[in-house]
Write a protein that holds these residues in place. Structure first.
Motif, mmCIF file in Angstrom:
data_model
loop_
_atom_site.group_PDB
_atom_site.id
_atom_site.type_symbol
_atom_site.label_atom_id
_atom_site.label_comp_id
_atom_site.label_asym_id
_atom_site.label_seq_id
_atom_site.Cartn_x
_atom_site.Cartn_y
_atom_site.Cartn_z
ATOM 1 N N LEU A 217 83.812 8.883 -10.839
ATOM 2 C CA LEU A 217 83.509 9.964 -11.772
ATOM 3 C C LEU A 217 82.896 11.133 -11.015
ATOM 4 C CD1 LEU A 217 81.894 7.989 -14.756
ATOM 5 C CD2 LEU A 217 84.254 8.783 -14.516
ATOM 6 N N PRO A 218 83.187 12.344 -11.434
ATOM 7 C CA PRO A 218 82.561 13.506 -10.797
ATOM 8 C C PRO A 218 81.042 13.427 -10.897
ATOM 9 C CG PRO A 218 84.303 14.175 -12.318
ATOM 10 C CD PRO A 218 84.085 12.721 -12.529
ATOM 11 N N ALA A 219 80.393 13.961 -9.893
ATOM 12 C CA ALA A 219 78.927 13.961 -9.903
ATOM 13 C C ALA A 219 78.413 14.646 -11.161
ATOM 14 C CB ALA A 219 78.412 14.690 -8.661
ATOM 15 N N GLY A 220 77.412 14.037 -11.743
ATOM 16 C CA GLY A 220 76.800 14.628 -12.927
ATOM 17 C C GLY A 220 77.443 14.209 -14.236
ATOM 18 N N THR A 221 78.545 13.458 -14.166
ATOM 19 C CA THR A 221 79.193 13.022 -15.407
ATOM 20 C C THR A 221 78.340 11.970 -16.099
ATOM 21 O OG1 THR A 221 81.393 13.387 -14.485
ATOM 22 C CG2 THR A 221 81.245 11.909 -16.388
ATOM 23 N N GLU A 222 78.146 12.165 -17.376
ATOM 24 C CA GLU A 222 77.434 11.154 -18.158
ATOM 25 C C GLU A 222 78.328 9.926 -18.281
ATOM 26 O OE1 GLU A 222 75.524 10.480 -22.628
ATOM 27 O OE2 GLU A 222 76.442 12.401 -22.099
ATOM 28 N N ARG A 223 77.822 8.776 -17.869
ATOM 29 C CA ARG A 223 78.621 7.553 -17.899
ATOM 30 C C ARG A 223 78.561 6.925 -19.285
ATOM 31 N NH1 ARG A 223 78.032 4.081 -12.412
ATOM 32 N NH2 ARG A 223 78.670 5.709 -10.963
ATOM 33 N N PRO A 224 79.679 6.849 -19.959
ATOM 34 C CA PRO A 224 79.643 6.203 -21.274
ATOM 35 C C PRO A 224 79.266 4.726 -21.133
ATOM 36 C CG PRO A 224 81.710 7.388 -20.925
ATOM 37 C CD PRO A 224 81.001 7.344 -19.610
ATOM 38 N N THR A 225 78.321 4.292 -21.922
ATOM 39 C CA THR A 225 77.955 2.876 -21.989
ATOM 40 C C THR A 225 78.382 2.346 -23.351
ATOM 41 O OG1 THR A 225 76.122 3.177 -20.471
ATOM 42 C CG2 THR A 225 76.046 1.240 -21.896
ATOM 43 N N LEU A 226 79.134 1.286 -23.316
ATOM 44 C CA LEU A 226 79.746 0.763 -24.536
ATOM 45 C C LEU A 226 79.414 -0.712 -24.696
ATOM 46 C CD1 LEU A 226 83.266 2.345 -23.856
ATOM 47 C CD2 LEU A 226 81.536 3.251 -25.415
ATOM 48 N N THR A 227 79.468 -1.160 -25.920
ATOM 49 C CA THR A 227 79.304 -2.577 -26.213
ATOM 50 C C THR A 227 80.615 -3.084 -26.816
ATOM 51 O OG1 THR A 227 76.997 -2.132 -26.734
ATOM 52 C CG2 THR A 227 77.852 -4.280 -27.354
ATOM 53 N N VAL A 228 81.104 -4.174 -26.285
ATOM 54 C CA VAL A 228 82.394 -4.696 -26.738
ATOM 55 C C VAL A 228 82.179 -6.065 -27.368
ATOM 56 C CG1 VAL A 228 84.740 -5.306 -26.057
ATOM 57 C CG2 VAL A 228 83.548 -3.451 -24.871
ATOM 58 N N TRP A 229 82.422 -6.137 -28.669
ATOM 59 C CA TRP A 229 82.375 -7.406 -29.390
ATOM 60 C C TRP A 229 83.812 -7.817 -29.657
ATOM 61 C CZ3 TRP A 229 77.677 -9.713 -30.520
ATOM 62 C CH2 TRP A 229 76.537 -8.916 -30.460
ATOM 63 N N GLY A 230 84.303 -8.756 -28.927
ATOM 64 C CA GLY A 230 85.691 -9.151 -29.130
ATOM 65 C C GLY A 230 86.615 -8.006 -28.807
ATOM 66 N N ASN A 231 87.304 -7.502 -29.811
ATOM 67 C CA ASN A 231 88.209 -6.369 -29.572
ATOM 68 C C ASN A 231 87.637 -5.049 -30.087
ATOM 69 O OD1 ASN A 231 88.506 -6.795 -32.341
ATOM 70 N ND2 ASN A 231 90.671 -6.248 -32.327
ATOM 71 N N ALA A 232 86.388 -5.073 -30.533
ATOM 72 C CA ALA A 232 85.770 -3.859 -31.070
ATOM 73 C C ALA A 232 84.890 -3.199 -30.014
ATOM 74 C CB ALA A 232 84.936 -4.200 -32.299
ATOM 75 N N VAL A 233 85.091 -1.912 -29.834
ATOM 76 C CA VAL A 233 84.341 -1.157 -28.826
ATOM 77 C C VAL A 233 83.371 -0.238 -29.553
ATOM 78 C CG1 VAL A 233 84.526 0.303 -26.789
ATOM 79 C CG2 VAL A 233 86.448 -1.185 -27.425
ATOM 80 N N HIS A 234 82.094 -0.377 -29.237
ATOM 81 C CA HIS A 234 81.063 0.390 -29.920
ATOM 82 C C HIS A 234 80.319 1.294 -28.942
ATOM 83 C CE1 HIS A 234 80.538 -2.838 -33.339
ATOM 84 N NE2 HIS A 234 81.739 -2.317 -33.289
#
Lengths: 275, 339
Positions: A217-234
């Motif tokens: 990722l380019p410097a300074g990009t906010e890294r998305p943090t996700l939670t995955v329950w089975g097939n659902a991405v939150h």
């Protein structure tokens, strides 16, 4: 006082939920029929919840061609036995239930039906505009009397319908090909226990059309943090809830935390929605 | 547990291999176009339908179709109505059908008049159909006399929904979701009065209709990004690679099967393509497969012929798709994990 619903994926924590002062208890999730309990189990759960003076909400998984008939059969097997609410998550199921559901059944547009988000028309900025409720779609499905949304969705124009907000997370995607099952080299129905435990993931590379590789990722990009329950991405919640009906996802809380969240969510009188 | 297909090899043909039905209507290849050069390349590659989208008015901040104005810095729109008319005229002169994409997943109430005007611009330019992206959009145009295509963003994932679009709104073509099995597509093809269009050579694994992971600033397509992380009991975060990427892109080996189950059109992706020649090459590969099947040539022989002469096949297709088992309709880990 807000109305509070505890949302369970199975009946595994039903006793715990019934011991808390929630107004409604929901069972199911949007992503996967495999995880949904069978009709007998759901009927028994509905009987217990309704006998205790609460509302029972059944969450319909998004239907695919090979699951569509099973989804509707299971929902109707419960709805014909008890006055339940069904959160519907795809148009095909909504059309079927609009004509087939018994009169005591309340239909709600679930999160799978309220994911609409336009794309950017700005050549200099591809950042998507804010998600919004497709009110015109809801007008075509009048049997759906209320809508479930996350806290980021603009609900303008939906004043005639009750807004129910999921307050714990923002669903951002569901896999037809389940990432959790894929990771464990399996699939339905053998994968059923795997989605009781979430993956917490953080993006560290991006994929580019220009070369088809992943690159840092380019410097300074906010890294998305996700939670995955089975097939659902939150994604995490960034906006405070405003609706008077609040849905708590029990998976995200320990028993003590869930009890505290129920109490806190009842809170003061709601602020009018329709921003 | 089924055995994975052997990596490094083109897919084995299905047994028995489908035989061409001489009475079957020819299948169309529907290719993306945003410029005259792209149209020229796609025609030469064997496309017989094209789809286009028009840049929205400058005072509208949203796209009126299924892509942003730029994706990964690549343009996706025809920049002007004049060029759109020129493209449609040139396509028609070559006998190609033109689909105008107005398939925004949602049109805000305040943009409805602008969207209708946008559709009007496509129709005035001479487009043969309008591709729509929401049930509300279909309802808005129903009865207008404009031939309507239910586009990919509609997520027509059940036969009941498809029949409703046909019966209530007169829709005559449906683009089915990326993530359907061959058997599921067969079911759609049994519906009378509907043409079924299948997107090929791309996919996601995630349900694109409901996805909010596209065009994340600095990241782009979240479904294709690389992730670190772990399940709670797995220990410290590990490199999970493309954890959310369940794409099953390639349908080349199953072109004969798609034709024989009655698919009317195959959609080549790439309005946002950064390399329009490579994009047209994909169309050319599918054209070879269609032509080969029509002539009774087994797909294995078609692919063997491609393998002898096409550098893109050897350097790109085989290692990235065949070796990675990114087969749309085969028994792969991606498809075994379909919910």
């Amino acid at each position: 006082m807000n109305t509070v619903e505890i949302r369970l994926t199975t009946t595994g924590r039903l006793d715990e939920a019934l011991a808390l002062p929630a107004d409604a208890i929901g069972i199911g999730q949007e992503g996967c029929l495999t995880k949904l309990p069978d009709a007998d189990t759901l009927r028994r759960a509905a009987d217990r919840v309704i006998a205790d003076g609460r509302s029972f909400v059944l969450v319909a998984p998004i239907a695919w061609p090979r699951t569509a008939d099973q989804v509707c059969e299971r929902l109707l097997a419960v709805a014909t036995a008890a006055p339940v609410t069904i959160a519907v998550n795809d148009v095909g199921t909504a059309l079927t239930l609009s004509s087939a559901a018994p009169s005591g059944c309340t239909l709600v547009a679930g999160l799978g039906l309220t994911r609409a988000r336009p794309h950017s028309g700005d050549p200099d900025d591809a950042t998507p505009p804010a998600p919004l409720l497709d009110v015109a779609l809801l007008d075509l499905l009048p049997a759906l009397r209320a809508v479930e949304v996350d806290t980021e969705t603009d609900t303008a124009g939906a004043a005639s319908r009750q807004i129910r907000q999921v307050v714990d997370a923002v669903p951002v995607g569901w896999g037809r090909s389940c990432p959790t099952a894929r990771r464990h080299r399996t699939g339905p129905p053998d994968c059923r226990p795997l989605c009781d435990t979430p993956y917490t993931i953080s993006a560290h590379q991006r994929w580019r059309l220009q070369h088809g590789h992943r690159e840092p990722l380019p410097a300074g990009t906010e890294r998305p943090t996700l939670t995955v329950w089975g097939n659902a991405v939150h994604a995490p919640v960034r906006t405070a809830p405003t609706a008077g009906y609040r849905i708590l996802d029990a998976r995200r809380h320990t028993p003590d935390a869930l009890a505290a969240a129920v109490t806190a969510s009842h809170g003061p009188a709601p602020v009018p929605v329709g921003r | 547990m089924p055995v994975d297909p052997p990596p490094g090899q083109p897919c084995a043909p299905r047994e028995p291999a489908p035989r061409p039905d001489p009475d079957r209507r020819p299948v169309a290849l529907n290719a993306p176009v945003r410029s005259l050069k792209m149209l020229e390349l796609q025609m030469a590659a064997g496309a017989n339908e094209v789809y286009v989208a028009l840049r929205p008015p400058a005072d509208v901040a949203v796209s009126f179709d299924a892509l942003p104005a730029r994706r990964d810095d690549e343009p996706t729109h025809v920049p002007s109505t004049a060029l759109l008319a020129e493209l449609v005229t040139a396509a028609h002169a070559a006998g190609l059908r033109v689909h105008f994409c107005a398939d925004a997943p949602v049109v805000a109430h305040g943009h409805e008049a602008a969207w209708r005007a946008h559709v009007g611009a496509g129709v005035d330019a001479g487009a043969d159909t309008v591709v729509v992206g929401s049930l509300a959009g279909v309802a808005r145009l129903s009865g207008s006399g404009i031939p309507l295509v239910a586009g990919l963003p509609m997520g027509v994932s059940t036969l009941g929904y498809a029949a409703h679009l046909r019966d209530a709104y007169g829709v005559r073509r449906i683009v089915v979701p990326h993530t359907l099995t061959l058997g599921e597509i067969t079911g759609f093809c049994t519906l009378d009065g509907l043409e079924i269009e299948v997107p090929v050579q791309t996919g996601a694994g995630l349900d694109c209709t409901r996805c909010r992971l596209s065009d994340i600033p600095g990241v782009g397509l979240g479904c294709r990004a690389g992730y670190t992380g772990s399940q709670a009991d797995e220990g410290p975060p590990a490199d999970l690679g493309g954890f959310l990427d369940g794409a099953s892109d390639c349908a080349l080996c199953d072109v004969p099967a798609l034709i024989e189950i009655g698919v009317r059109a195959m959609q080549i992706p790439g309005r946002e393509s950064p390399n329009v020649r490579q994009n047209a090459k994909i169309t050319q590969m599918y054209r070879r497969a269609v032509t080969g099947h029509t002539a009774g040539t087994p797909i294995t022989e078609v692919i063997a012929a491609i393998d002898r002469v096409e550098l893109m096949w050897q350097m790109g297709w085989l290692p990235r798709l065949c070796d990675q088992q990114r087969c749309r309709f085969r028994d792969t880990p991606q498809q075994r994990a379909y919910v």
